[in-house]
Every structure is written in structure tokens, then in C-alpha cells.
Design a protein around this motif. Structure first.
Motif, PDB file in Angstrom:
ATOM      1  N   ASP A 229       0.831  -1.211   0.000  1.00 60.68           N
ATOM      2  CA  ASP A 229       0.000   0.000   0.000  1.00 60.68           C
ATOM      3  C   ASP A 229       0.866   1.263   0.000  1.00 60.68           C
ATOM      4  N   LEU A 230       1.906   1.271   0.852  1.00 59.54           N
ATOM      5  CA  LEU A 230       2.775   2.449   0.918  1.00 59.54           C
ATOM      6  C   LEU A 230       3.535   2.658  -0.396  1.00 59.54           C
ATOM      7  N   LEU A 231       4.024   1.585  -0.975  1.00 56.21           N
ATOM      8  CA  LEU A 231       4.741   1.705  -2.245  1.00 56.21           C
ATOM      9  C   LEU A 231       3.812   2.196  -3.353  1.00 56.21           C
ATOM     10  N   ALA A 232       2.571   1.725  -3.321  1.00 57.00           N
ATOM     11  CA  ALA A 232       1.605   2.178  -4.330  1.00 57.00           C
ATOM     12  C   ALA A 232       1.310   3.663  -4.162  1.00 57.00           C
ATOM     13  N   LYS A 233       1.125   4.103  -2.915  1.00 55.08           N
ATOM     14  CA  LYS A 233       0.884   5.524  -2.669  1.00 55.08           C
ATOM     15  C   LYS A 233       2.100   6.360  -3.063  1.00 55.08           C
ATOM     16  N   ASP A 258       7.315  13.333  -0.094  1.00 50.36           N
ATOM     17  CA  ASP A 258       6.355  12.405   0.541  1.00 50.36           C
ATOM     18  C   ASP A 258       6.425  11.032  -0.114  1.00 50.36           C
ATOM     19  N   ALA A 259       6.602  11.021  -1.430  1.00 50.75           N
ATOM     20  CA  ALA A 259       6.681   9.740  -2.127  1.00 50.75           C
ATOM     21  C   ALA A 259       7.915   8.968  -1.677  1.00 50.75           C
ATOM     22  N   ARG A 260       9.059   9.687  -1.539  1.00 50.12           N
ATOM     23  CA  ARG A 260      10.263   8.998  -1.074  1.00 50.12           C
ATOM     24  C   ARG A 260      10.077   8.464   0.353  1.00 50.12           C
TER      25      ARG A 260
END
Length: 335
Positions: A229-233, A258-260
Motif C-alpha cells: 500500500d505504501l509503495l503504491a501511494k 512524501d513519495a520517497r
């Protein structure tokens, strides 16, 4: 003759008077005879005192009238004989009265002694009655105590009998231990029992291992899901940042940051998930080794219990040596 009669009367009087003091009656029965003798002596004494012929005649007539000789000597002897006879009878009566008095006194003393004995006997009887009543009361209390003691003794005897029977069976059971181990034992069944007991600690270890594997697997799955989920976001934020980089460079840079951050968290969770999966795999290997050890322990225990690998017995040794059961009573047939 008158003078001789007078002398005879005086002699008889003196003889009677001399004999009177020797008569000392000790009882009332002798007093009439003594009074008669005294009257006769007084009559003889008055005869010469009257004087003259009249007195002699009176004396002579009195003597002759009674058939006595008129001789004064004979009259004097007759009077002496009669006086002696009367005195003898008086003395006999006095002796008889004295004996009666002594007998009465003896009987009185005996009566007093018997009265004293009767009083003593009455006192003893009264004391014996009181003692008997006291002993009866004591016997009643003793009987009550004996009944209570007998009841307690019966209860205690029953309890001791039960304990004695238990002790007897326990001692016999211990004495027959070697016989039971030798005769009443099925090696095959004993091997199964020993094998079951031998694998108990391994089974507990396996249950704990499998429970831990389940927990680690669930944790790894949850971490992997969160990481995805975190990687997808993070990918979505990076794509949006690239689209808005020309129009909103500051917002794009923030989205890239935020993505990093989300990608780093996702990667961390993925790493933890892989570690949990590795732990679960290690525990699976441990469980496999535990299963092998469990099987080996069961085989060792079975071999110790049944070293000759005997097959199961045809009969149950626990019931093979019991006496036959009595035949069942036939059920009554229905009419």
C-alpha cells in the motif's frame, strides 16, 4: 400337861422365830408364806401369855381337835415337824421365786441384748439399703457410660476395620507388583503407552512452534500488505509530482519528498515482512527436526518397552485371569 403344852408352844414359837430370819424371799411369790409363818409364830407366842388353864385348854383343844396326841412332848414334836415342813416349803417357794426372778432377770438381760442386736441389725440393714441405692445409681450411670462407650467403640471398630481392609489390599497390591509386571503386562500395549508418553514434550514443543509460525506468517502477510500500500501511494505521489512539476514546482517537490518517505516506509515494511517469513521458514525447519526427534523418541520408548517387538496378545491380561462370571438369570418369559 398345861405347862408342858406351854413349853412346847414356846419351843415351837422360838423355833419358828429362829427359822424366820433365814427365809429371805427375793420375789413377791414368797411373801404370803412368810406372812402365814409369822402369824403362826405369833399365835404360839400368845398361848402361854394368856395364862391359866384357859390357854392350855385352848391349845390342847386346838391340838386335840386336829387329831394330835395330848402329850405335850408329842405336841411339841408335831409342831416342830409342821414348822420345819412349812419352813421347808417356804424355803422351796423362796428358792423357786429366786430362780424365777433370776430367770426373769436373765430374760430381761437377754431381751436387752437382743434389742441391742436388733437395733444394730436395723442400723446395718438401713446402711445396706442406702448403700444398695447408691450402688444402683452408680450402676445406672455406669450402664449409661458403657452404652455410650459401646457405641463409640462400635463406630471406631467399623472405621478401623475399613482402614485395615484398605491397608491389606494396598499391601497385597504392592506385593503383587512384580507378578503384574511379569504376567499382567502386554508388551505391545505397553510399547504404545510408552511411545505416547515419550512424544508428549515434543508435541508440546511442536504446538508452540506451529503457533509461532502462524503468528509470523500472519505478521508477514500484514507487513507485506502495508508495504504494498505504501509503495503504491509513493508511486502515485511521484506520478502526480511529475505532472505538476512545471505548473507547481514547490508542490511537486513536496510530493516527491512524501513519495520517497512512503517508499522508504514501504521498503522497511517489506523488509520486516521478509524477516518474518524467514523466521517462519526457520521455524518450519525446526518443526521438521522436532518431528524427526519425536519419531525417534517414540521408537526408542517402544523398543525399551517391547525389545523383542512382540505382536499384540490374543487376550486381555487384565481380565484373562479373572474367575468366570456367574450365569445370568434367565429373564422371565412373557405370557
Amino acid at each position: 400337861a398345861e405347862a408342858r403344852c406351854t413349853r412346847a408352844g414356846q419351843g415351837a414359837t422360838s423355833n419358828a422365830a429362829a427359822a424366820l430370819p433365814s427365809v429371805t424371799p427375793s420375789c413377791a411369790m414368797a411373801w404370803p408364806l412368810v406372812a402365814l409363818l409369822r402369824g403362826f409364830a405369833a399365835l404360839c407366842a400368845l398361848t402361854p401369855a394368856a395364862g391359866g388353864r384357859g390357854g392350855a385348854r385352848v391349845a390342847g383343844r386346838g391340838v386335840l381337835g386336829q387329831g394330835v396326841l395330848a402329850d405335850p412332848t408329842a405336841a411339841q414334836g408335831d409342831l416342830q415337824q409342821k414348822g420345819s415342813s412349812i419352813l421347808a416349803r417356804a424355803e422351796s417357794a423362796a428358792a423357786s421365786a429366786s430362780a424365777s426372778a433370776n430367770r426373769a432377770e436373765y430374760l430381761g438381760v437377754q431381751n436387752e441384748l437382743k434389742t441391742a442386736k436388733m437395733r444394730d441389725l436395723l442400723a446395718r440393714t438401713t446402711a445396706a439399703g442406702e448403700r444398695a441405692a447408691r450402688l444402683e445409681r452408680e450402676a445406672g450411670r455406669a450402664e449409661e457410660e458403657l452404652e455410650a462407650f459401646a457405641k463409640r467403640a462400635a463406630d471406631k471398630a467399623a472405621r478401623l476395620a475399613v482402614e485395615a481392609v484398605k491397608d491389606m489390599f494396598s499391601s497385597k497390591y504392592r506385593e503383587l507388583e512384580s507378578w503384574r509386571q511379569e504376567v499382567l503386562t502386554d508388551p505391545y500395549a505397553k510399547a504404545k503407552t510408552e511411545a505416547t508418553l515419550a512424544v508428549v514434550p515434543y508435541d508440546e514443543e511442536l504446538r508452540a512452534t506451529y503457533a509461532r509460525i502462524g503468528d509470523l506468517s500472519a505478521e508477514a502477510d500484514a507487513l507485506e500488505t502495508q508495504s504494498d500500500d505504501l509503495l503504491a501511494k509513493a508511486g502515485e505521489l511521484a506520478a502526480e509530482a511529475r505532472e505538476t512539476l512545471e505548473t507547481n514546482p514547490a508542490g511537486a517537490r513536496q510530493d516527491f519528498a512524501d513519495a520517497r518517505r512512503l517508499r522508504a516506509q514501504g521498503q522497511q515494511l517489506a523488509s520486516e515482512a521478509r524477516a518474518a517469513q524467514a523466521s517462519a521458514a526457520s521455524l518450519n525447519a525446526t518443526a521438521a527436526r522436532t518431528l524427526e526427534e519425536r519419531q525417534a523418541a517414540a521408537l526408542r520408548a517402544a523398543h525399551r518397552a517391547n525389545p523383542q517387538s512382540l505382536p499384540p496378545m490374543d487376550v486381555d491380561p487384565e481380565t484373562a485371569y479373572l474367575p468366570p462370571l456367574p450365569p445370568a438369570e434367565a429373564a422371565p418369559q412373557a405370557e
